[in-house]
Scaffold this motif. Structure first.
Motif, PDB file in Angstrom:
ATOM      1  N   GLN A 158       1.001  -1.117  -0.034  1.00 14.84           N
ATOM      2  CA  GLN A 158       0.202  -0.085  -0.083  1.00 14.84           C
ATOM      3  C   GLN A 158       1.054   1.174  -0.090  1.00 14.84           C
ATOM      4  OE1 GLN A 158      -3.256  -0.184   2.941  1.00 14.84           O
ATOM      5  NE2 GLN A 158      -2.804  -2.235   3.130  1.00 14.84           N
ATOM      6  N   ASP A 159       2.269   1.190   0.242  1.00 12.78           N
ATOM      7  CA  ASP A 159       3.027   2.498   0.173  1.00 12.78           C
ATOM      8  C   ASP A 159       2.426   3.304   1.343  1.00 12.78           C
ATOM      9  OD1 ASP A 159       5.460   3.054  -0.969  1.00 12.78           O
ATOM     10  OD2 ASP A 159       4.475   4.874  -2.221  1.00 12.78           O
ATOM     11  N   ARG A 160       2.293   2.674   2.598  1.00 13.07           N
ATOM     12  CA  ARG A 160       1.863   3.841   3.571  1.00 13.07           C
ATOM     13  C   ARG A 160       1.758   3.091   4.846  1.00 13.07           C
ATOM     14  NH1 ARG A 160      -3.310   2.314   5.332  1.00 13.07           N
ATOM     15  NH2 ARG A 160      -3.724   4.388   5.915  1.00 13.07           N
ATOM     16  N   TRP A 161       1.939   3.912   5.677  1.00 12.97           N
ATOM     17  CA  TRP A 161       2.092   3.185   7.247  1.00 12.97           C
ATOM     18  C   TRP A 161       0.606   2.828   7.518  1.00 12.97           C
ATOM     19  CZ3 TRP A 161       6.221   2.487   9.667  1.00 12.97           C
ATOM     20  CH2 TRP A 161       7.474   3.404   9.485  1.00 12.97           C
ATOM     21  N   LEU A 162       0.247   1.655   8.244  1.00 17.89           N
ATOM     22  CA  LEU A 162      -0.977   1.062   8.412  1.00 17.89           C
ATOM     23  C   LEU A 162      -1.561   1.731   9.622  1.00 17.89           C
ATOM     24  CD1 LEU A 162      -0.353  -2.666   7.871  1.00 17.89           C
ATOM     25  CD2 LEU A 162      -1.301  -1.020   6.266  1.00 17.89           C
ATOM     26  N   GLY A 163      -2.720   1.788   9.901  1.00 17.76           N
ATOM     27  CA  GLY A 163      -3.286   2.482  11.093  1.00 17.76           C
ATOM     28  C   GLY A 163      -3.229   1.474  12.296  1.00 17.76           C
ATOM     29  N   MET A 164      -3.386   1.963  13.283  1.00 19.96           N
ATOM     30  CA  MET A 164      -3.080   1.817  14.668  1.00 19.96           C
ATOM     31  C   MET A 164      -3.935   0.180  14.659  1.00 19.96           C
ATOM     32  SD  MET A 164      -1.767   2.135  17.518  1.00 19.96           S
ATOM     33  CE  MET A 164      -1.881   3.912  18.194  1.00 19.96           C
ATOM     34  N   GLY A 165      -5.117  -0.055  14.160  1.00 25.22           N
ATOM     35  CA  GLY A 165      -5.864  -1.423  14.165  1.00 25.22           C
ATOM     36  C   GLY A 165      -5.353  -2.317  13.107  1.00 25.22           C
ATOM     37  N   GLN A 166      -4.590  -2.005  12.449  1.00 21.82           N
ATOM     38  CA  GLN A 166      -3.907  -2.939  11.529  1.00 21.82           C
ATOM     39  C   GLN A 166      -2.738  -3.342  11.815  1.00 21.82           C
ATOM     40  OE1 GLN A 166      -4.451   0.026   8.370  1.00 21.82           O
ATOM     41  NE2 GLN A 166      -5.183  -1.629   7.237  1.00 21.82           N
ATOM     42  N   VAL A 167      -2.226  -2.884  12.915  1.00 20.73           N
ATOM     43  CA  VAL A 167      -0.384  -3.395  13.555  1.00 20.73           C
ATOM     44  C   VAL A 167      -0.839  -4.035  14.709  1.00 20.73           C
ATOM     45  CG1 VAL A 167       1.590  -2.547  14.017  1.00 20.73           C
ATOM     46  CG2 VAL A 167       0.131  -1.269  12.510  1.00 20.73           C
ATOM     47  N   ASN A 168      -0.147  -5.194  14.874  1.00 24.86           N
ATOM     48  CA  ASN A 168      -0.119  -6.126  15.891  1.00 24.86           C
ATOM     49  C   ASN A 168       0.520  -5.283  17.249  1.00 24.86           C
ATOM     50  OD1 ASN A 168      -1.502  -8.230  14.617  1.00 24.86           O
ATOM     51  ND2 ASN A 168       0.326  -9.190  14.554  1.00 24.86           N
ATOM     52  N   GLN A 169       0.118  -5.035  18.307  1.00 22.03           N
ATOM     53  CA  GLN A 169       0.553  -4.364  19.106  1.00 22.03           C
ATOM     54  C   GLN A 169       0.798  -5.177  20.539  1.00 22.03           C
ATOM     55  OE1 GLN A 169       1.603  -1.372  19.153  1.00 22.03           O
ATOM     56  NE2 GLN A 169       0.479  -0.450  17.098  1.00 22.03           N
ATOM     57  N   THR A 170       2.031  -4.964  21.220  1.00 19.17           N
ATOM     58  CA  THR A 170       2.209  -5.731  22.480  1.00 19.17           C
ATOM     59  C   THR A 170       2.513  -4.573  23.575  1.00 19.17           C
ATOM     60  OG1 THR A 170       4.707  -5.500  22.149  1.00 19.17           O
ATOM     61  CG2 THR A 170       3.478  -7.621  21.714  1.00 19.17           C
ATOM     62  N   TRP A 171       2.345  -3.187  23.136  1.00 20.86           N
ATOM     63  CA  TRP A 171       2.533  -2.169  23.984  1.00 20.86           C
ATOM     64  C   TRP A 171       3.820  -2.316  24.851  1.00 20.86           C
ATOM     65  CZ3 TRP A 171      -0.682   0.723  21.573  1.00 20.86           C
ATOM     66  CH2 TRP A 171      -2.042   0.448  21.024  1.00 20.86           C
ATOM     67  N   SER A 172       4.598  -2.676  24.250  1.00 18.57           N
ATOM     68  CA  SER A 172       6.096  -2.877  24.889  1.00 18.57           C
ATOM     69  C   SER A 172       7.081  -1.867  24.409  1.00 18.57           C
ATOM     70  CB  SER A 172       6.842  -4.123  24.376  1.00 18.57           C
ATOM     71  OG  SER A 172       6.072  -5.391  24.656  1.00 18.57           O
ATOM     72  N   PHE A 173       7.907  -1.134  25.284  1.00 19.74           N
ATOM     73  CA  PHE A 173       8.700  -0.248  25.168  1.00 19.74           C
ATOM     74  C   PHE A 173      10.077  -0.883  24.904  1.00 19.74           C
ATOM     75  CE2 PHE A 173      11.968   3.007  26.914  1.00 19.74           C
ATOM     76  CZ  PHE A 173      11.798   3.756  25.544  1.00 19.74           C
ATOM     77  N   TRP A 174      10.730  -0.642  23.583  1.00 17.34           N
ATOM     78  CA  TRP A 174      11.966  -1.359  23.239  1.00 17.34           C
ATOM     79  C   TRP A 174      13.034  -0.382  23.390  1.00 17.34           C
ATOM     80  CZ3 TRP A 174      12.256  -6.276  22.126  1.00 17.34           C
ATOM     81  CH2 TRP A 174      10.974  -6.897  21.930  1.00 17.34           C
ATOM     82  N   GLY A 175      13.039   0.699  23.834  1.00 19.74           N
ATOM     83  CA  GLY A 175      14.003   1.664  24.113  1.00 19.74           C
ATOM     84  C   GLY A 175      14.126   2.426  23.031  1.00 19.74           C
ATOM     85  N   LEU A 176      15.492   3.040  22.779  1.00 20.85           N
ATOM     86  CA  LEU A 176      15.688   4.103  21.759  1.00 20.85           C
ATOM     87  C   LEU A 176      16.878   3.334  20.700  1.00 20.85           C
ATOM     88  CD1 LEU A 176      14.744   5.613  24.034  1.00 20.85           C
ATOM     89  CD2 LEU A 176      16.128   7.910  23.106  1.00 20.85           C
TER      90      LEU A 176
END
Length: 683
Positions: free
Chosen positions: A357-375
C-alpha cells in the motif's frame, strides 16, 4: 601477504599482524544443498544406491547451515545401500589433477554405524567406476564434521564424485559438503602499497567538508551517500527552521545540499524494496526544563527518492518517534519500534509500513504488544521471520530481563535470550549479523552507559540464532587502543559509539568510538574474522575522532566512509574520511565484466561474467546507519557454478535472509581480494 610488524600509534608498542589466509577453493557445487531443482531435490546431486531395501530420500530443514539438508532413511534392508551422490554430468562432478590428493568434508548426523564415505572416479579411457570407500562415520546425534583425504588421483583420472552411504537400518542427514586441494598453491598477491597499507590499510580525509552534519548515512543504489542532519543537534538551527541534508558523490568527491522538509535529527531510516529511503519520525522539540519535557518525537515520515534526489511526505505514523528502529521484512514491509513520543515519554506503539500500500498502516492494522523497546533498539530480521533484539540500544540502561530477546510479531510472543553480559552497559554498542547471513550469527561489541558514565567496555558476545535455544556466548575482547590524551588503554577500557562494517571479503571492520559519554575518543581499529571468531588488531586508525553521532558505511569500491563526531561541548566535525582496507593494496582486483540481468528473483540462478578465477560471490545490503546501528546490514553468500569465466549464482529462495531491495554484488578471488561491486535488485 607477507607477515609484517607495524606500530599502531605514535609511541605505541609494536604488535604483530598476521593477515588471514585465503580459504582454499571448495570444489563442490551446491555444497550446502540450498538450490533445489524442479523435482525438489538439490541440483548437482542424485539419489543413488542398489539392492533390496526400503528407503526414502527427503530434503529436510534440519540443516547444519542454511535451510536444507538431505535425509536418507532405510527401514528394511536385505542387501545393498543408499547414498546421495554428486551428479556425474556437466560441472557437478569436480575436476581433479592426477597426482594430487583431496580433502573431503561433510557435516552429518547418523543413527547407525553403517555409514561410510564413498568415491567414484572417471578415467579418461574407461569412464566412471567405483573407486573406494573411505572413513566410516560413527553414530552422531548432533551435526558432526567428518574430513577425509582421498588416495592419490591416478594418472588417467580427470573427475571424481562422492557422497555418504548408509547400508543399515537407520537415518542419515548430511549437509555442507566441501572438497579442497591441499596442494593448491596459496595465492601470493604482490603488495602495491607500503607494508603498512598492505596489512593495516590507510585513510584519506577529504579536503572539502560536508555542508550537513553526518548524523545519518544512507548509501543509495546510485552510488551516492545521503548524509542527513535535520537540525543536527543544534537548537539554534531548530529555532530558525534550518534543516539540512547533503548528498555526497564518491565518484567526484563533491557535495550537494538537499532541501530538508522537517527536523529529521535522530529519525529512523531504512532502504525500501524499490531503492527509495523511508525516513520516519525525528525531533519535534528540544528539551524544555520549564515544562518538564525532554526531546519529543515526530509522527511525520518522508520518502527520499534517489531518482529525483528529493523528499516527499508519506502519511503520518500512529505515534511520535525520536530514535526509532526500522527493520525491513522479507515481505518488503517495515517494522518500527521505540524512541520517544510527542510527550517525550517512551513510545510503546509499534508501526508497520505496508509495501503493497506504500503507507503506514493504522493502529488497528498493526499487532501491538504495547512494549517499550528503548531508543534505536537493534532489531535484526531472522531467517524464520522473527526479530532478534540484540541488546544494543541508545541512552542508559537496557530493557528489563536479560537485555536481549526474540520477538515474534505475528504471535506477539517475546522470548528472553540469555548470555548478554552487562546488559546495562551496552548503550551504543554495535551489533552486526555476520557473514554469511545464512549462518545466522550475531556479534555485539562494546558499549557503555550515558547515565552512570563508566569507562566503556571491551565486551564481545556472539550468538547463533539457528540454535533451538539461542544464547549469547563470550567472544574475544575488543582490542585495546589509545585514549583521547594519547595514553594506552588499560584493563577493561573499551569504547562506545563504535562502528562495525561488513566488508566484501567476509571480515568485519571495527572502527571509531569513545571511552565516555560524548567524550574521550579512542584511537583503535581492528578486523573481526567470523571464520575464526578472532580480531586482528592494528588496523590504521581514522585521523578524525569518531564518537557520538558518527557513522561508517561500505562503498561499492570496497572503501569505508566515516563521518561525524559530536562531543559534549556541542561542536561537530564535518570532515569525511575514507578508509582503504588492506585488500585495496593486495594486487589486481577481480572484475565483474557483466551481469546478465540486474533484476533478480528469489530461488533463481543468475549469470555473471568475470575476468578470471574467483572463489566466492556475495550480496551486501547498502547501509542506512546512525548511532552505531544498522540492523538491516547483511552479507549473503551466493553458491555458484563455474563454466570458464561465466558464473551461475544461486540466489536464496528465502526473502528473510535477503529482504527485497538493491544489493551490492561482489566477487572475491582465492586471495581474498574483492571486485568493485555491481548493483542488482532482488525481489
Amino acid at each position: 601477504m607477507a607477515l609484517a610488524v607495524l606500530a599502531v600509534a605514535a609511541g605505541a608498542a609494536l604488535v604483530t599482524v598476521v593477515p588471514a589466509r585465503a580459504l582454499p577453493t571448495n570444489l563442490v557445487q551446491n555444497d550446502g544443498l540450498e538450490t533445489l531443482g524442479p523435482d525438489g531435490f538439490p541440483t548437482c546431486w542424485e539419489r543413488s544406491g542398489w539392492g533390496d531395501n526400503d528407503h526414502t530420500f527427503t530434503v529436510v530443514p534440519d540443516a547444519h547451515g542454511g535451510d536444507s539438508a538431505m535425509e536418507i532413511e532405510i527401514t528394511r534392508i536385505v542387501s545393498g545401500d543408499r547414498k546421495t551422490m554428486m551428479l556425474e554430468t556437466g560441472p557437478c562432478a569436480p575436476q581433479v589433477t592426477p597426482g594430487h590428493q583431496y580433502d573431503l568434508g561433510v557435516w552429518y548426523k547418523t543413527t547407525t554405524p553403517n555409514t561410510v564415505t564413498t568415491l567414484f572416479r572417471h578415467d579418461v579411457d574407461d569412464g566412471w567406476q567405483y573407486w573406494t570407500d573411505l572413513a566410516h562415520l560413527p553414530v552422531a546425534a548432533e551435526f558432526t564434521q567428518a574430513t577425509v583425504r582421498t588416495p592419490v588421483v591416478p594418472p588417467d583420472t580427470d573427475q571424481i564424485t562422492w557422497g555418504v552411504t548408509i547400508y543399515g537400518v537407520g537415518t542419515l542427514i548430511t549437509d555442507d559438503y566441501s572438497m579442497t586441494d591441499p596442494d593448491e598453491p596459496e595465492p601470493e598477491p604482490e603488495c602495491t602499497g607500503t607494508a603498512e597499507q598492505c596489512t593495516a590499510g590507510s585513510w584519506e580525509v577529504l579536503a572539502t567538508e560536508s555542508p550537513a552534519r553526518g548524523i545519518h548515512a544512507v548509501l543509495l543504489h546510485t552510488g551516492k551517500v545521503l548524509l542527513i542532519a535535520g537540525s543536527g543537534n543544534d537548537e539554534g538551527a531548530f529555532a530558525a527552521g534550518t534543516f539540512s541534508t547533503a548528498l555526497y558523490d564518491p565518484a567526484t568527491d563533491t557535495f550537494e545540499s538537499i532541501p530538508t522538509p522537517s527536523d529529521l535529527f535522530c529519525a529512523g531510516h531504512v532502504q525500501l524494496a524499490d531503492g527509495r529511503v523511508l525516513v520516519m519520525g525525528g525531533n519535534r522539540n528540544y528539551p524544555n526544563p520549564a515544562n518538564g519535557h525532554g526531546y519529543e518525537g515526530l509522527r511525520t515520515s518522508f520518502i527520499f527518492d534517489p531518482a529525483t534526489e528529493a523528499y516527499t511526505p508519506t502519511n503520518d505514523m500512529n505515534a511520535g518517534h525520536w530514535y526509532p528502529s526500522a527493520t525491513i521484512l522479507g515481505t518488503g514491509d517495515v517494522l518500527s519500534f521505540g524512541g520517544l513520543g510527542e510527550d517525550s515519554s517512551g513510545t510503546v506503539v509499534a508501526e508497520r509500513w505496508s509495501h503493497a500500500q506504500d503507507r503506514w498502516l493504522g493502529m488497528g492494522q498493526v499487532n501491538q504488544t504495547w512494549s517499550f523497546w528503548g531508543l534505536y533498539p537493534a532489531m535484526i530480521l531472522m531467517q524464520d521471520g522473527r526479530l532478534f533484539y540484540t541488546g544494543s540500544h541508545v541512552f542508559g540502561n537496557g530493557l528489563p530481563g536479560t537485555g536481549a530477546s526474540v520477538f515474534d510479531y505475528d504471535t506477539g510472543v517475546i522470548t528472553d535470550v540469555a548470555g548478554l553480559r552487562d546488559k546495562d552497559e551496552r548503550d551504543q554498542s554495535a551489533s552486526v549479523l555476520l557473514h554469511p547471513a545464512q549462518d545466522q550469527r550475531v556479534l555485539t561489541v562494546g558499549g557503555g552507559n550515558v547515565d552512570t558514565n563508566p569507562d566503556a567496555n571491551r565486551l564481545v558476545d556472539i550468538i547463533d540464532l539457528k540454535d533451538p535455544d539461542p544464547a549469547y556466548t563470550p567472544g574475544p575482547d575488543l582490542p585495546q587502543g589509545h585514549n583521547h590524551d594519547g595514553s594506552p588503554q588499560t584493563g577493561d577500557q573499551g569504547k562506545m559509539y563504535l562502528s562495525t562494517v561488513l566488508l566484501p571479503d567476509g571480515l568485519v571492520f571495527e572502527t571509531g568510538g569513545a571511552l565516555h559519554n560524548r567524550a574521550d575518543a579512542v584511537a583503535e581499529a581492528s578486523m573481526f574474522d567470523p571464520a575464526t571468531d578472532t580480531f586482528t588488531p592494528g588496523m590504521a586508525t581514522d585521523p578524525v575522532d569518531r564518537g557520538y553521532h558518527s557513522v561508517a558505511t561500505l562503498l561499492p569500491d570496497g572503501r569505508v566512509l566515516t563521518a561525524g563526531n559530536n562531543p559534549g561541548d556541542g561542536s561537530f566535525d564535518n570532515r569525511i574520511s575514507l578508509y582503504s582496507p588492506p585488500y585495496s593494496f593486495a594486487g589486481d582486483r577481480p572484475e565483474i565484466v557483466s551481469v546478465a540481468a540486474t533484476e533478480w528473483t528469489y530461488g533463481s540462478v543468475q549469470e555473471v561474467t568475470v575476468d578470471g578465477p574467483v572463489a566466492s560471490a556475495t550480496l551486501i545490503r547498502p547501509a542506512a546507519v546512525t548511532h552505531s546501528s544498522d540492523p538491516n546490514q547483511r552479507s549473503v553468500a551466493l553458491p555458484m557454478t563455474v563454466d570458464g569465466d561465466v558464473l551461475g549464482l544461486n540466489v536464496t529462495s528465502n526473502p528473510n535472509l535477503a529482504p527485497p531491495g538493491w544489493y551490492m554484488l561482489f566477487v572475491t578471488d582465492a586471495a581474498g581480494i574483492p571486485s568493485v561491486a555491481k548493483w542488482v535488485r532482488l525481489s
